[in-house]
Design a protein around this motif. Structure first.
Motif, PDB file in Angstrom:
ATOM      1  N   ILE A 132      15.677   4.377  -0.859  1.00 16.21           N
ATOM      2  CA  ILE A 132      15.253   4.618  -2.274  1.00 16.21           C
ATOM      3  C   ILE A 132      15.990   5.437  -3.293  1.00 16.21           C
ATOM      4  O   ILE A 132      16.352   5.140  -4.370  1.00 16.21           O
ATOM      5  CB  ILE A 132      13.782   5.142  -2.296  1.00 16.21           C
ATOM      6  N   LYS A 133      16.938   6.385  -2.445  1.00 18.60           N
ATOM      7  CA  LYS A 133      17.727   7.165  -3.306  1.00 18.60           C
ATOM      8  C   LYS A 133      19.327   7.023  -2.705  1.00 18.60           C
ATOM      9  O   LYS A 133      19.480   8.280  -1.817  1.00 18.60           O
ATOM     10  CB  LYS A 133      17.258   8.625  -3.378  1.00 18.60           C
ATOM     11  N   PRO A 134      20.011   6.173  -3.028  1.00 17.61           N
ATOM     12  CA  PRO A 134      21.487   6.014  -2.345  1.00 17.61           C
ATOM     13  C   PRO A 134      21.976   7.504  -2.809  1.00 17.61           C
ATOM     14  O   PRO A 134      22.069   7.842  -4.235  1.00 17.61           O
ATOM     15  CB  PRO A 134      22.277   4.907  -3.112  1.00 17.61           C
ATOM     16  N   THR A 135      22.832   8.078  -1.961  1.00 17.96           N
ATOM     17  CA  THR A 135      23.077   9.555  -2.324  1.00 17.96           C
ATOM     18  C   THR A 135      24.810   9.805  -1.803  1.00 17.96           C
ATOM     19  O   THR A 135      25.039   9.300  -0.869  1.00 17.96           O
ATOM     20  CB  THR A 135      22.398  10.532  -1.330  1.00 17.96           C
ATOM     21  N   ALA A 187       1.097  -1.197  -0.169  1.00 16.26           N
ATOM     22  CA  ALA A 187       0.042  -0.196  -0.020  1.00 16.26           C
ATOM     23  C   ALA A 187       0.672   1.334   0.049  1.00 16.26           C
ATOM     24  O   ALA A 187       0.567   2.086  -0.672  1.00 16.26           O
ATOM     25  CB  ALA A 187      -0.793   0.068   1.184  1.00 16.26           C
ATOM     26  N   MET A 188       1.892   1.310   0.762  1.00 20.86           N
ATOM     27  CA  MET A 188       2.537   2.524   0.891  1.00 20.86           C
ATOM     28  C   MET A 188       3.629   2.784  -0.476  1.00 20.86           C
ATOM     29  O   MET A 188       3.731   3.592  -0.907  1.00 20.86           O
ATOM     30  CB  MET A 188       3.850   2.260   2.046  1.00 20.86           C
ATOM     31  N   ALA A 189       4.197   1.443  -0.894  1.00 19.42           N
ATOM     32  CA  ALA A 189       4.705   1.794  -2.227  1.00 19.42           C
ATOM     33  C   ALA A 189       3.974   2.271  -3.423  1.00 19.42           C
ATOM     34  O   ALA A 189       4.350   2.993  -4.087  1.00 19.42           O
ATOM     35  CB  ALA A 189       5.488   0.185  -2.758  1.00 19.42           C
ATOM     36  N   GLN A 190       2.753   2.021  -3.305  1.00 19.04           N
ATOM     37  CA  GLN A 190       1.649   2.199  -4.316  1.00 19.04           C
ATOM     38  C   GLN A 190       1.497   4.017  -4.063  1.00 19.04           C
ATOM     39  O   GLN A 190       1.571   4.364  -5.352  1.00 19.04           O
ATOM     40  CB  GLN A 190       0.265   1.563  -4.187  1.00 19.04           C
ATOM     41  N   ASN A 191       1.488   4.181  -3.029  1.00 17.43           N
ATOM     42  CA  ASN A 191       1.330   5.624  -2.791  1.00 17.43           C
ATOM     43  C   ASN A 191       2.420   6.568  -3.080  1.00 17.43           C
ATOM     44  O   ASN A 191       2.366   7.614  -3.170  1.00 17.43           O
ATOM     45  CB  ASN A 191       0.847   5.842  -1.501  1.00 17.43           C
ATOM     46  N   LEU A 192       3.733   5.934  -3.064  1.00 19.38           N
ATOM     47  CA  LEU A 192       4.981   6.527  -3.236  1.00 19.38           C
ATOM     48  C   LEU A 192       5.514   6.184  -4.638  1.00 19.38           C
ATOM     49  O   LEU A 192       6.742   6.336  -4.763  1.00 19.38           O
ATOM     50  CB  LEU A 192       5.933   6.344  -2.109  1.00 19.38           C
ATOM     51  N   SER A 193       4.854   5.595  -5.503  1.00 24.76           N
ATOM     52  CA  SER A 193       5.508   4.673  -6.701  1.00 24.76           C
ATOM     53  C   SER A 193       6.016   6.250  -7.523  1.00 24.76           C
ATOM     54  O   SER A 193       6.976   5.698  -8.345  1.00 24.76           O
ATOM     55  CB  SER A 193       4.332   4.217  -7.594  1.00 24.76           C
ATOM     56  N   ALA A 194       5.736   7.417  -7.331  1.00 24.83           N
ATOM     57  CA  ALA A 194       6.379   8.382  -8.244  1.00 24.83           C
ATOM     58  C   ALA A 194       7.787   8.589  -7.716  1.00 24.83           C
ATOM     59  O   ALA A 194       8.456   9.102  -8.642  1.00 24.83           O
ATOM     60  CB  ALA A 194       5.413   9.785  -8.026  1.00 24.83           C
ATOM     61  N   LYS A 230       9.543   0.474  -4.059  1.00 26.75           N
ATOM     62  CA  LYS A 230       8.967  -0.890  -4.194  1.00 26.75           C
ATOM     63  C   LYS A 230       8.735  -1.226  -2.883  1.00 26.75           C
ATOM     64  O   LYS A 230       9.223  -0.893  -1.815  1.00 26.75           O
ATOM     65  CB  LYS A 230      10.234  -1.807  -4.906  1.00 26.75           C
ATOM     66  N   PRO A 231       7.925  -2.370  -2.610  1.00 29.24           N
ATOM     67  CA  PRO A 231       7.395  -2.911  -1.367  1.00 29.24           C
ATOM     68  C   PRO A 231       8.870  -3.403  -0.527  1.00 29.24           C
ATOM     69  O   PRO A 231       8.585  -3.089   0.797  1.00 29.24           O
ATOM     70  CB  PRO A 231       6.685  -4.111  -1.745  1.00 29.24           C
ATOM     71  N   TYR A 232       9.569  -3.973  -1.200  1.00 24.22           N
ATOM     72  CA  TYR A 232      10.739  -4.309  -0.356  1.00 24.22           C
ATOM     73  C   TYR A 232      11.715  -3.281   0.102  1.00 24.22           C
ATOM     74  O   TYR A 232      12.348  -3.265   1.316  1.00 24.22           O
ATOM     75  CB  TYR A 232      11.910  -5.186  -0.981  1.00 24.22           C
ATOM     76  N   HIS A 233      11.635  -1.872  -0.521  1.00 28.83           N
ATOM     77  CA  HIS A 233      12.313  -0.605   0.064  1.00 28.83           C
ATOM     78  C   HIS A 233      11.469  -0.332   1.413  1.00 28.83           C
ATOM     79  O   HIS A 233      11.977  -0.047   2.535  1.00 28.83           O
ATOM     80  CB  HIS A 233      12.004   0.468  -0.469  1.00 28.83           C
ATOM     81  N   ILE A 234      10.061  -0.470   1.382  1.00 29.62           N
ATOM     82  CA  ILE A 234       9.490  -0.256   2.656  1.00 29.62           C
ATOM     83  C   ILE A 234       9.438  -1.188   3.637  1.00 29.62           C
ATOM     84  O   ILE A 234       9.693  -0.621   4.903  1.00 29.62           O
ATOM     85  CB  ILE A 234       7.828  -0.156   2.183  1.00 29.62           C
ATOM     86  N   LYS A 235       9.579  -2.389   3.317  1.00 32.11           N
ATOM     87  CA  LYS A 235       9.978  -3.359   4.351  1.00 32.11           C
ATOM     88  C   LYS A 235      11.191  -3.033   5.196  1.00 32.11           C
ATOM     89  O   LYS A 235      11.179  -3.182   6.399  1.00 32.11           O
ATOM     90  CB  LYS A 235       9.863  -4.910   3.555  1.00 32.11           C
ATOM     91  N   LYS A 236      12.197  -2.620   4.306  1.00 30.82           N
ATOM     92  CA  LYS A 236      13.561  -2.403   4.894  1.00 30.82           C
ATOM     93  C   LYS A 236      13.560  -1.211   5.904  1.00 30.82           C
ATOM     94  O   LYS A 236      13.958  -1.347   6.948  1.00 30.82           O
ATOM     95  CB  LYS A 236      14.289  -2.276   3.798  1.00 30.82           C
TER      96      LYS A 236
END
Ligand SMILES: Nc1nc2c(ncn2[C@@H]2O[C@H](COP(=O)(O)OP(=O)(O)OP(=O)(O)O)[C@@H](O)[C@H]2O)c(=O)[nH]1
Ligand SMILES: [Mg+2]
Length: 409
Positions: free
Chosen positions: A216-219, A168-175, A179-185
């Motif tokens: 999500i954005k390695p910097t 659900a969170m990945a869908q809302n942050l898809s822009a 991905k779901p595994y990012h949220i999980k981590k």
């Protein structure tokens, strides 16, 4: 194509870095907020080419080979400078953040010489606060992500009736390419997996966003303007704060001067290398000569290189953990169908298989995939084989297999 976004406070040298890496001509000035909309261009990441190791001369098609170094293309986006409180939609904020969403990783340019004040105006070197500047930008990004989560709070909670919280969170942050595994981590790392999403406080949402951002954005922090003397002190402070692996010392202006001089045929310079050679001394005007002397003295004698090529390489190879893979259709001569030797190089995340390579080269290749051959050893590779950096791979498809059997007959 892999995309790197260049972010940072205004006047830190983002467009200078962008122009140096792409050789485009986007506007640079010492006025704040010169860049109003994102600039997009092609830059290159480099590593030693396999052609020497294989004892052949190459004819690169999708990439370039200079002095034994293979340069693979990536997309670079120069994102307009960020105002404090941009997350509320003030100034160029939304444009900044929308462009940021497309990036796989970020280069965060900081004026390490401390030459810009809180409002982004150029001031006395050493009087700014580079660490604060970097923290302000990170805080804006965190607030922006937290704001999206807050605004979609109801819908995320509602979606969890049929989806996992990760989905659900990945869908809302898809822009933002989440991905779901990012949220999980991020849920595990922030310990928020133990608290029901419906009861998160604003501070907890902010904590989650701050954990999610580097996932999500390695910097990479680019400590820019290292040619100015005051930058040494702040470079040390920045590396202490962010860790040595996440800070690169750079002089974008020096790289831009060298690449333009190389393009004009005035010097011989290979991006990323430690030396340049003046080829047409008589054609240099006094300003050009002085600029090259300055780069030699202030940058190359001290840091060995301008840092720009190294920064791009660190982001792609270290932070995004990407490998260079060379697909070929003739595994004996390392050629494509048109007899180009080692024509292409592809950037694939570590852990990729020959099927992933086939998918990236062409969907047809993936659809007709039969097996892969390691061209260096001649060994047949199973489907689930994990490719290594600089592998040279032949993909055998149904069509090629058929052709071979005909010929063999
Ligand atoms: N000394 C020095 N100056 C630099 C360097 N990189 C950029 N500058 C100068 O910094 C100023 C700002 O450069 P830009 O590239 O326009 O900065 P920006 O971050 O794109 O700025 P905005 O688009 O306005 O947000 C210009 O005067 C550049 O010449 C560097 O490596 N060394
Ligand atoms: Mg700019």
């Amino acid at each position: 194509m892999l995309t790197i976004g260049i972010i940072g406070k205004t006047n830190t040298g983002k467009t200078t870095l962008f122009n140096a890496a792409t050789l485009l001509d986007a506007k640079i000035s010492n006025f704040p907020f010169t860049t109003k909309k994102p600039n997009i261009g092609t830059a290159y990441v480099s590593d030693i080419c396999v052609h020497k190791e294989l004892g052949v001369e190459d004819n690169p098609q999708n990439s370039v080979c200079i002095d034994g170094w293979r340069y693979a293309p990536i997309r670079l986006i120069d994102i307009p400078g960020l105002l404090k409180d941009a997350w509320t939609g003030r100034g160029l904020g939304n444009r900044f953040l929308a462009a940021m969403g497309q990036a796989d990783a970020l280069i965060h340019v900081v004026d390490a010489s401390g030459s810009i004040d809180a409002e982004g105006q150029i001031t006395q070197p050493g009087s700014g606060n580079p660490v604060q500047d970097a923290m302000d930008i990170e805080s804006e990004l965190n607030k922006w992500i937290a704001d999206i989560i807050e605004r979609n709070n109801e819908s995320i909670a509602h979606q969890t009736a049929s989806l996992s919280l990760e989905e659900a969170m990945a869908q809302n942050l898809s822009a933002l390419k989440v991905k779901p595994y990012h949220i999980k981590k991020a849920l595990i790392q922030s310990d928020l997996n133990k608290i029901s999403f419906r009861s998160w406080t604003l501070n907890q949402t902010l904590k989650f966003s701050a954990t999610l951002l580097p996932i999500i954005k390695p910097t990479l922090i680019v400590a820019n303007k290292m040619d100015i003397l005051t930058s040494e002190k702040y470079f040390e402070i920045l590396t202490n704060f962010y860790g040595q692996k996440l800070v690169a010392a750079c002089s974008a202006k020096s790289e831009l001067i060298l690449r333009r001089a190389q393009k004009a045929g005035l010097v011989q310079y290979t991006p990323g290398q430690e030396i340049f050679k003046i080829t047409k001394k008589a054609e240099l005007n006094p300003n050009q000569q002085a600029a090259l002397d300055y780069i030699q003295k202030r940058v190359l004698n001290r840091y060995f290189n301008t840092g720009i090529q190294q920064a791009l390489n660190i982001v792609v190879f270290k932070l995004l953990k990407t490998n260079m893979i060379y697909p070929v259709s003739d595994e004996h001569n390392y050629m494509d169908h048109k007899k180009n030797i080692l024509p292409d190089v592809h950037l694939l995340p570590k852990g990729s298989t020959p099927v992933d390579l086939a998918k990236q080269v062409h969907t047809r290749l993936a659809q007709n995939y039969i097996l892969a051959i390691d061209a260096k050893t001649g060994i047949r590779l199973p489907k689930e084989h994990i490719l290594n950096h600089k592998d040279v791979i032949k993909i055998v498809t149904r069509k090629t297999a058929k052709k071979k059997t005909k010929k063999q007959k």
